[in-house]
Design a protein around this motif. Structure first.
Motif, PDB file in Angstrom:
ATOM      1  N   TRP A 161       0.849  -1.179   0.000  1.00 41.78           N
ATOM      2  CA  TRP A 161       0.000   0.000   0.000  1.00 41.78           C
ATOM      3  C   TRP A 161       0.891   1.237   0.000  1.00 41.78           C
ATOM      4  CZ3 TRP A 161       1.325  -2.542   4.375  1.00 41.78           C
ATOM      5  CH2 TRP A 161       1.651  -1.806   5.513  1.00 41.78           C
ATOM      6  N   GLU A 162       0.288   2.363  -0.292  1.00 40.92           N
ATOM      7  CA  GLU A 162       1.054   3.605  -0.383  1.00 40.92           C
ATOM      8  C   GLU A 162       0.399   4.671   0.485  1.00 40.92           C
ATOM      9  OE1 GLU A 162       2.416   6.779  -3.844  1.00 40.92           O
ATOM     10  OE2 GLU A 162       2.299   4.637  -4.330  1.00 40.92           O
ATOM     11  N   ARG A 163       1.225   5.454   1.174  1.00 37.81           N
ATOM     12  CA  ARG A 163       0.720   6.531   2.012  1.00 37.81           C
ATOM     13  C   ARG A 163       1.664   7.708   1.920  1.00 37.81           C
ATOM     14  NH1 ARG A 163      -1.316   4.051   6.982  1.00 37.81           N
ATOM     15  NH2 ARG A 163       0.847   3.737   7.587  1.00 37.81           N
ATOM     16  N   ASP A 164       1.125   8.852   1.512  1.00 37.18           N
ATOM     17  CA  ASP A 164       1.911  10.089   1.427  1.00 37.18           C
ATOM     18  C   ASP A 164       3.176   9.904   0.591  1.00 37.18           C
ATOM     19  OD1 ASP A 164       0.066  11.430   3.031  1.00 37.18           O
ATOM     20  OD2 ASP A 164       1.070  10.801   4.877  1.00 37.18           O
ATOM     21  N   GLY A 165       3.050   9.160  -0.505  1.00 43.78           N
ATOM     22  CA  GLY A 165       4.169   8.997  -1.417  1.00 43.78           C
ATOM     23  C   GLY A 165       5.183   7.943  -1.021  1.00 43.78           C
ATOM     24  N   VAL A 166       4.949   7.249   0.099  1.00 43.83           N
ATOM     25  CA  VAL A 166       5.863   6.194   0.550  1.00 43.83           C
ATOM     26  C   VAL A 166       5.180   4.838   0.376  1.00 43.83           C
ATOM     27  CG1 VAL A 166       7.162   5.267   2.506  1.00 43.83           C
ATOM     28  CG2 VAL A 166       6.952   7.738   2.204  1.00 43.83           C
ATOM     29  N   GLU A 167       5.906   3.899  -0.209  1.00 47.75           N
ATOM     30  CA  GLU A 167       5.376   2.547  -0.416  1.00 47.75           C
ATOM     31  C   GLU A 167       5.672   1.674   0.811  1.00 47.75           C
ATOM     32  OE1 GLU A 167       7.430   1.100  -3.805  1.00 47.75           O
ATOM     33  OE2 GLU A 167       6.742   2.708  -5.131  1.00 47.75           O
ATOM     34  N   PHE A 168       4.682   0.911   1.229  1.00 43.35           N
ATOM     35  CA  PHE A 168       4.872  -0.085   2.271  1.00 43.35           C
ATOM     36  C   PHE A 168       4.671  -1.458   1.624  1.00 43.35           C
ATOM     37  CE2 PHE A 168       4.083   3.685   4.663  1.00 43.35           C
ATOM     38  CZ  PHE A 168       4.727   3.519   5.883  1.00 43.35           C
ATOM     39  N   HIS A 169       5.564  -2.395   1.948  1.00 42.58           N
ATOM     40  CA  HIS A 169       5.529  -3.714   1.323  1.00 42.58           C
ATOM     41  C   HIS A 169       5.623  -4.820   2.375  1.00 42.58           C
ATOM     42  CE1 HIS A 169       6.389  -2.132  -2.783  1.00 42.58           C
ATOM     43  NE2 HIS A 169       7.080  -1.214  -2.126  1.00 42.58           N
ATOM     44  N   ARG A 170       4.980  -5.946   2.068  1.00 38.30           N
ATOM     45  CA  ARG A 170       5.148  -7.183   2.837  1.00 38.30           C
ATOM     46  C   ARG A 170       5.564  -8.278   1.844  1.00 38.30           C
ATOM     47  NH1 ARG A 170       0.165  -5.154   5.437  1.00 38.30           N
ATOM     48  NH2 ARG A 170       0.654  -4.617   7.613  1.00 38.30           N
TER      49      ARG A 170
END
Length: 334
Positions: A161-170
């Motif tokens: 998912w993405e929040r405020d231009g930062v990608e989070f990954h699992r």
């Protein structure tokens, strides 16, 4: 010619396509240590580590020391973020710690404030990798089922998912916990054991200790099938979200009573949830939503008033539309 099949962790990282610079959230445990080692091996010099120090256990400083040792061995820069993760009265300690952890990671990624921990002169983080694996996903689904969750809950943890231009990954979400630990053992990685993981006062730990072995015996491929079910639920929820977004645009925000009443019960429920969540940052429980819909159906005359506790505030009738307010913040419209 012999073909060497990569281990599941290496295969997952080979398929992982983050945006750099990449930070790996490292707790000091086996899972995040394995993820950090795999990422730093594949992308040397482009990976950094971030550890959130909750300060909730006596062993908290030991986790920091383990992360520091691991990062020295891997030649990866480490940032330690200290947070206040104490829970409020009536709040779950697990939820409080999780909320504090993600707030700290958000701040770190955005480079906001001294506590964000962004190294001076370093490029801002573009991606953060988390070490949740298939066993974690199964546990999350079982928790969701035990609470009577809908599709959104059964979708469990997203892989990206993405929040405020930062990608989070699992990236390890389809890899079993055993395979992740096997990777750490095979590469001689040391890690810290969290003593709270054996405390069966926590529901997730009871699931891990009691239900997971039973599932392993009864349904040997349950990790793959549960993860697949979570993906199906996420895809179905994304369709519902698209429909709800279109319906909310059609009924307006605040939503008009007449247009809401023209929707089917299911679409009406979805658009009400979306309105409350996206506009007012609150979520109705099942009973509140059912009562809101019951009162909405009865609201056919100009003199019919509506005021109902929903989420952290109240839904009220405001002329020909619905309104929501939190009395602790803002009085209702007159």
């Amino acid at each position: 010619m012999t073909t060497v099949t990569p281990d599941p962790v290496s295969a997952a990282i080979a398929a992982f396509e983050p945006t750099f610079p990449l930070a790996v959230a490292c707790s000091g445990g086996a899972d995040s240590t394995a993820l950090l080692a795999a990422c730093s091996s594949r992308w040397p010099g482009q990976v950094r580590a971030v550890h959130v120090h909750h300060g909730l256990q006596e062993a908290a400083d030991d986790f920091v020391a383990r992360c520091e040792q691991t990062c020295r061995n891997l030649q990866v820069p480490l940032t330690v973020l200290k947070v206040d993760a104490r829970h409020a009265p009536g709040e779950s300690p697990e939820n409080a710690a999780r909320t504090a952890r993600y707030r700290a990671l958000d701040a770190y990624a955005q480079g906001t404030g001294a506590a964000a921990g962004t190294d001076e002169g370093a490029a801002p983080v573009r991606s953060i990798a988390l070490a949740h694996h298939a066993d974690d996903q199964v546990e999350t689904m079982l928790l969701a089922l035990s609470r009577g969750a809908g599709l959104a809950g059964l979708a469990c943890m997203p892989a990206r998912w993405e929040r405020d231009g930062v990608e989070f990954h699992r990236p390890l979400l389809e890899v079993s916990g055993a395979a992740v630990r096997g990777f750490a053992l095979a590469f001689g990685l040391g890690w810290a054991e969290d003593p709270s993981n054996d405390d069966e006062r926590y529901t997730r730990n009871r699931i891990r200790a009691r239900l997971m072995p039973a599932l392993e015996t009864t349904f040997p491929h349950f990790r793959e099938t549960f993860v697949r079910s979570a993906l199906h639920a996420a895809q179905a929820q994304s369709v519902l979200d698209e429909v709800a977004a279109a319906d909310l645009e059609a009924v307006g925000a605040p939503p008009r009573l007449k247009d809401l009443q023209a929707l089917s019960v299911g679409r009406q429920a979805q658009v009400l949830r979306r309105w409350l969540r996206t506009i007012h940052d609150t979520t109705p429980d099942t009973a509140q939503l059912a009562e809101l819909q019951r009162q909405l159906a009865a609201c056919r005359t100009r003199g019919h008033q509506l005021r109902l506790k929903v989420g952290r505030g109240f839904v009220v009738r405001e002329g020909d539309a619905l309104g929501w307010y939190n009395p602790a913040v803002l009085p209702p419209a007159t």
